[in-house]
Design a protein around this motif. Structure first.
Motif, mmCIF file in Angstrom:
data_model
loop_
_atom_site.group_PDB
_atom_site.id
_atom_site.type_symbol
_atom_site.label_atom_id
_atom_site.label_comp_id
_atom_site.label_asym_id
_atom_site.label_seq_id
_atom_site.Cartn_x
_atom_site.Cartn_y
_atom_site.Cartn_z
ATOM 1 N N UNK A 143 0.852 -1.191 0.000
ATOM 2 C CA UNK A 143 0.000 0.000 0.000
ATOM 3 C C UNK A 143 0.885 1.238 0.000
ATOM 4 N N UNK A 144 0.924 1.904 -1.149
ATOM 5 C CA UNK A 144 1.849 3.007 -1.366
ATOM 6 C C UNK A 144 1.799 4.086 -0.307
ATOM 7 N N UNK A 145 0.616 4.536 0.028
ATOM 8 C CA UNK A 145 0.488 5.617 1.008
ATOM 9 C C UNK A 145 0.986 5.168 2.388
ATOM 10 N N UNK A 146 0.708 3.936 2.752
ATOM 11 C CA UNK A 146 1.154 3.403 4.039
ATOM 12 C C UNK A 146 2.682 3.293 4.073
ATOM 13 N N UNK A 147 3.274 2.865 2.960
ATOM 14 C CA UNK A 147 4.738 2.778 2.876
ATOM 15 C C UNK A 147 5.360 4.165 2.987
ATOM 16 N N UNK A 148 4.775 5.137 2.305
ATOM 17 C CA UNK A 148 5.290 6.512 2.383
ATOM 18 C C UNK A 148 5.179 7.059 3.809
ATOM 19 N N UNK A 149 4.119 6.687 4.527
ATOM 20 C CA UNK A 149 3.988 7.102 5.931
ATOM 21 C C UNK A 149 5.098 6.482 6.773
ATOM 22 N N UNK A 150 5.436 5.228 6.504
ATOM 23 C CA UNK A 150 6.537 4.574 7.228
ATOM 24 C C UNK A 150 7.855 5.279 6.944
ATOM 25 N N UNK A 151 8.068 5.647 5.694
ATOM 26 C CA UNK A 151 9.281 6.385 5.329
ATOM 27 C C UNK A 151 9.331 7.732 6.045
ATOM 28 N N UNK A 152 8.194 8.389 6.132
ATOM 29 C CA UNK A 152 8.119 9.683 6.808
ATOM 30 C C UNK A 152 8.482 9.548 8.283
ATOM 31 N N UNK A 153 8.016 8.470 8.930
ATOM 32 C CA UNK A 153 8.355 8.222 10.342
ATOM 33 C C UNK A 153 9.867 8.061 10.531
ATOM 34 N N UNK A 154 10.531 7.593 9.483
ATOM 35 C CA UNK A 154 11.980 7.406 9.539
ATOM 36 C C UNK A 154 12.749 8.661 9.131
ATOM 37 N N UNK A 155 11.993 9.726 8.812
ATOM 38 C CA UNK A 155 12.628 10.997 8.484
ATOM 39 C C UNK A 155 12.855 11.243 7.001
ATOM 40 N N UNK A 184 11.421 12.153 0.780
ATOM 41 C CA UNK A 184 11.406 11.563 -0.556
ATOM 42 C C UNK A 184 11.948 10.141 -0.445
ATOM 43 N N UNK A 185 11.803 9.381 -1.501
ATOM 44 C CA UNK A 185 12.312 8.016 -1.492
ATOM 45 C C UNK A 185 13.835 8.020 -1.400
ATOM 46 N N UNK A 186 14.393 7.212 -0.518
ATOM 47 C CA UNK A 186 15.855 7.134 -0.417
ATOM 48 C C UNK A 186 16.461 6.580 -1.707
ATOM 49 N N UNK A 187 17.726 6.857 -1.911
ATOM 50 C CA UNK A 187 18.443 6.357 -3.088
ATOM 51 C C UNK A 187 18.329 4.830 -3.155
ATOM 52 N N UNK A 188 17.965 4.332 -4.325
ATOM 53 C CA UNK A 188 17.880 2.895 -4.541
ATOM 54 C C UNK A 188 16.583 2.257 -4.090
ATOM 55 N N UNK A 189 15.618 3.069 -3.624
ATOM 56 C CA UNK A 189 14.348 2.530 -3.127
ATOM 57 C C UNK A 189 13.195 3.049 -3.973
ATOM 58 N N UNK A 190 12.320 2.125 -4.380
ATOM 59 C CA UNK A 190 11.113 2.456 -5.143
ATOM 60 C C UNK A 190 9.915 1.852 -4.429
#
Length: 177
Positions: A37-49, A52-58
């Motif tokens: 779930x794209x939005x949920x994954x982006x929320x997890x990334x946001x929690x990690x600071x 934008x998507x980190x280098x090498x991650x899609x």
């Protein structure tokens, strides 16, 4: 190497899966595709600071999730838009070199067998994790609990495939079976 990861499978998903995937992308210099779930994954990334998507991650979107209580035999039909099934279809289509899921083992083995297929001549797929051993190396355990019933033919095939796996992945010239 491009690794497809079921971001929605397993305990504490997707937060812990996303965190581990980012660490792997950095440490091993691999490309990671987080499937879920794209939005949920982006929320997890946001929690990690991450803004934008980190280098090498899609991220590859998949709207559904395989539950640990789902019937493994029905996952392919009832959860066809799940992160597990979408990721396996991507693997089968060549969009990645490997697929990883911490979700339902039975569902993963069943869906992988039906979507990605088995090696020609091999009648039954088997889980084959590698564990550290006392000698400082690694030991591959073939059919680590995924098959409830095994014939002598399956056991022989597990031994052959496990031996080849040990030669290639562990670089053992003469693995013991």
């Amino acid at each position: 190497m491009r690794i497809l990861i079921d971001a929605m499978g397993g305990d504490h998903a997707p937060d812990e899966i996303v965190k581990g995937a980012i660490d792997a992308a950095k440490e091993f210099d691999v490309q990671i595709v987080l499937v879920g779930r794209g939005e949920t994954i982006l929320n997890s990334l946001s929690k990690l600071g991450y803004d934008t998507l980190p280098k090498g991650v899609e991220v590859a979107n998949a709207d559904d999730v395989v539950d640990m209580h789902d019937d493994p035999a029905a996952v392919l039909h009832k959860r066809k838009n799940s992160s597990m099934v979408v990721g396996l279809k991507m693997l089968a289509e060549g969009a990645g070199d490997a697929f990883v899921s911490a979700g339902s083992t039975g569902a993963l083995l069943t869906a992988a067998t039906l979507v990605v297929k088995r090696v020609k001549g091999i009648r039954r797929a088997a889980m084959a994790p590698a564990f550290p051993n006392k000698a400082g190396g690694r030991t591959i355990i073939c059919d680590a609990g995924a098959n409830a019933e095994c014939t002598p033919e399956f056991l022989l095939q597990f031994a052959i495939v496990g031996s080849l796996h040990a030669k290639k992945s562990l670089k053992l010239e003469n693995p013991r079976v």
